[in-house]
Design a protein around this motif. Structure first.
Motif, mmCIF file in Angstrom:
data_model
loop_
_atom_site.group_PDB
_atom_site.id
_atom_site.type_symbol
_atom_site.label_atom_id
_atom_site.label_comp_id
_atom_site.label_asym_id
_atom_site.label_seq_id
_atom_site.Cartn_x
_atom_site.Cartn_y
_atom_site.Cartn_z
ATOM 1 N N ASN A 157 0.825 -1.209 0.000
ATOM 2 C CA ASN A 157 0.000 0.000 0.000
ATOM 3 C C ASN A 157 0.860 1.260 0.000
ATOM 4 O OD1 ASN A 157 -2.476 -1.359 0.026
ATOM 5 N ND2 ASN A 157 -2.426 -1.590 2.244
ATOM 6 N N SER A 216 1.804 1.913 -3.655
ATOM 7 C CA SER A 216 0.673 2.100 -4.558
ATOM 8 C C SER A 216 0.022 3.467 -4.403
ATOM 9 C CB SER A 216 -0.373 1.005 -4.328
ATOM 10 O OG SER A 216 -0.963 1.138 -3.039
ATOM 11 N N GLU A 217 0.247 4.141 -3.280
ATOM 12 C CA GLU A 217 -0.469 5.386 -2.992
ATOM 13 C C GLU A 217 0.369 6.635 -3.174
ATOM 14 O OE1 GLU A 217 -1.905 4.915 0.956
ATOM 15 O OE2 GLU A 217 -3.530 3.540 0.393
ATOM 16 N N THR A 241 -0.374 -0.840 -15.025
ATOM 17 C CA THR A 241 -0.567 -1.447 -13.716
ATOM 18 C C THR A 241 0.739 -1.354 -12.928
ATOM 19 O OG1 THR A 241 -2.217 -3.003 -14.528
ATOM 20 C CG2 THR A 241 -1.143 -3.569 -12.457
ATOM 21 N N ARG A 242 0.632 -0.981 -11.653
ATOM 22 C CA ARG A 242 1.815 -0.903 -10.807
ATOM 23 C C ARG A 242 2.030 -2.240 -10.095
ATOM 24 N NH1 ARG A 242 2.133 4.550 -7.457
ATOM 25 N NH2 ARG A 242 4.376 4.227 -7.743
ATOM 26 N N SER A 269 -1.797 -2.330 -7.667
ATOM 27 C CA SER A 269 -2.830 -1.375 -8.078
ATOM 28 C C SER A 269 -3.898 -2.104 -8.891
ATOM 29 C CB SER A 269 -2.223 -0.231 -8.901
ATOM 30 O OG SER A 269 -1.803 -0.673 -10.173
ATOM 31 N N ILE A 278 -5.095 -6.512 -6.505
ATOM 32 C CA ILE A 278 -4.027 -6.220 -5.557
ATOM 33 C C ILE A 278 -3.721 -7.449 -4.713
ATOM 34 C CG2 ILE A 278 -3.431 -4.871 -3.502
ATOM 35 C CD1 ILE A 278 -4.951 -2.535 -4.700
ATOM 36 N N GLN A 296 -4.388 7.079 -11.961
ATOM 37 C CA GLN A 296 -3.743 6.522 -10.774
ATOM 38 C C GLN A 296 -4.244 7.279 -9.543
ATOM 39 O OE1 GLN A 296 -1.455 4.013 -10.682
ATOM 40 N NE2 GLN A 296 -0.893 3.805 -12.827
#
Length: 293
Positions: A74, A77-78, A169-170, A187, A191, A234
Motif C-alpha cells: 500500500n 501504490s499510494e 498497472t503498478r 494497483s 491487488i 492513478q
C-alpha cells in the motif's frame, strides 16, 4: 463531494477551497483569465522550502522511511513523484533505486530490425544493434533494465487483462530470475496477486521512427517516479511534482495536482531557467477544447 462525507466543517471548507482552486487551474482562470500558456503563481504552502537539498526533501516528503516499508504494498501504490518528461523521471528513479538495499540485477534487451522490414546490407549497417540499443522511446523499456527485489515497477503492455496485468498497472518486484520476473500487483482490482512477467517482443508505435524494429525485453519500468501522462487514472494519496522544466501540453498541471485527495497530499519543486527555486510555473490551457462540452 465524495471526500467530504464524514468530515468536520473545517475539513470540508478546506477540501472545497482546494477543489475550487483546482477547477480554476484546469479552466485556465488562476492568475486571471487566459487562453494558451500562462505563468501562474503557486501558493507557498505547496512548495518545497528546503533550498539546500531540495531533491532529498522532495524524496523524503513522498517516500518517508522507504526502507522500512519495503513489504508494505500500500505504501508504494499510494504515492509517486511526477514530472512532465521522461529524462527527469529516469533521473529520479535511478536515484531512488540506488537507495534500495540488496543486489541489483541487470537485464539487457535483444534489439533487431523487424522481419517485415526489407533491410538491405546498408540499412543493416546503419541500424546496427548498438544503434538500436541506444534508442530510448516512450512506452518502451530501455535496453538496459536494472531492478532490485522490492522496488515498484510499472507494466508497459497489456499481457493478461482478466488477471490484472494491464498497461500502466503498478507492481512490486518479488523475485528476479533469468527468464521471468515474479511480481505482486499493487494497483487495480487484483491487488496482492503474484504473477510472473516474461520477456516479450515489443515494437514501438512512434511515428517519428522511420523504420520498424523490435526490442525483446521485460515490459517493465521502475516507477518510484512517472510522467504526468502515465499518472492519469492513478489514485494517489501523496504526490511530489518535480518541475525541472514546465509542463508542455494542455491540462498537464491540472492532471498532476488532481491525483491527490487533499491539499496536504501534494508538494511541488519548481526550478527556473537558472535552476533556482521559484514559485511561478507555466499552466497550459486551450479553452477552445471546452467549446463543444
Amino acid at each position: 463531494m465524495r471526500l467530504t462525507v464524514g468530515r468536520s466543517t473545517s475539513d470540508i471548507e478546506e477540501i472545497n477551497s482546494f477543489a475550487k482552486w483546482l477547477l480554476d487551474l484546469g479552466e485556465g482562470n488562476v492568475g486571471g483569465p487566459n487562453d494558451g500558456e500562462a505563468t501562474i503563481e503557486i501558493p507557498q504552502d505547496l512548495l518545497i522550502a528546503d533550498a539546500s537539498e531540495p531533491i532529498a526533501s522532495l524524496i523524503d516528503l513522498v517516500y518517508p522511511s522507504i526502507l522500512e516499508n519495503v513489504n508494505n504494498h500500500n505504501y508504494f501504490s499510494e504515492r509517486a513523484i511526477l514530472a512532465p518528461k521522461n529524462d527527469v523521471v529516469h533521473e529520479m528513479n535511478d536515484r531512488l533505486l540506488s537507495m534500495f538495499q540488496g543486489e541489483e540485477r541487470e537485464y539487457l534487451s535483444s534489439d533487431s530490425l523487424c522481419p517485415t522490414e526489407d533491410a538491405n546490407s546498408t540499412q543493416q549497417r546503419i541500424y546496427s544493434s548498438d544503434v538500436l540499443n541506444g534508442l530510448k522511446i516512450s512506452c518502451l523499456p530501455n535496453h538496459r533494465l536494472v531492478l532490485k527485489v522490492g522496488v515498484p515497477v510499472m507494466l508497459l503492455r497489456n499481457i493478461d487483462q482478466r488477471n490484472g496485468l494491464c498497461n500502466d498497472t503498478r507492481l512490486q518486484v518479488k523475485k528476479l530470475y533469468n527468464r521471468v520476473i515474479e511480481v505482486e500487483i499493487i494497483s487495480g482490482a487484483n491487488i496482492g496477486s503474484c504473477k510472473c512477467i516474461p520477456r516479450i517482443n515489443l515494437i514501438p508505435s512512434n511515428r517519428k521512427i522511420s523504420f520498424a524494429f523490435q526490442r525483446r525485453q521485460f515490459p517493465l519500468v521502475v516507477c518510484f517516479a512517472m510522467t504526468i501522462n502515465k499518472s492519469q487514472g492513478q489514485p494517489l494519496s501523496r504526490v511530489s511534482l518535480y518541475l525541472k522544466q514546465p509542463v508542455f501540453s494542455h491540462g498537464q498541471l491540472y492532471v498532476a495536482l488532481s491525483r491527490v485527495k487533499t491539499r496536504d497530499g501534494v508538494i511541488l519543486l519548481i526550478l527556473d531557467n537558472d535552476r533556482k527555486h521559484t514559485d511561478k510555473t507555466t499552466n497550459v490551457v486551450y479553452k477552445e477544447i471546452f467549446n463543444e462540452l
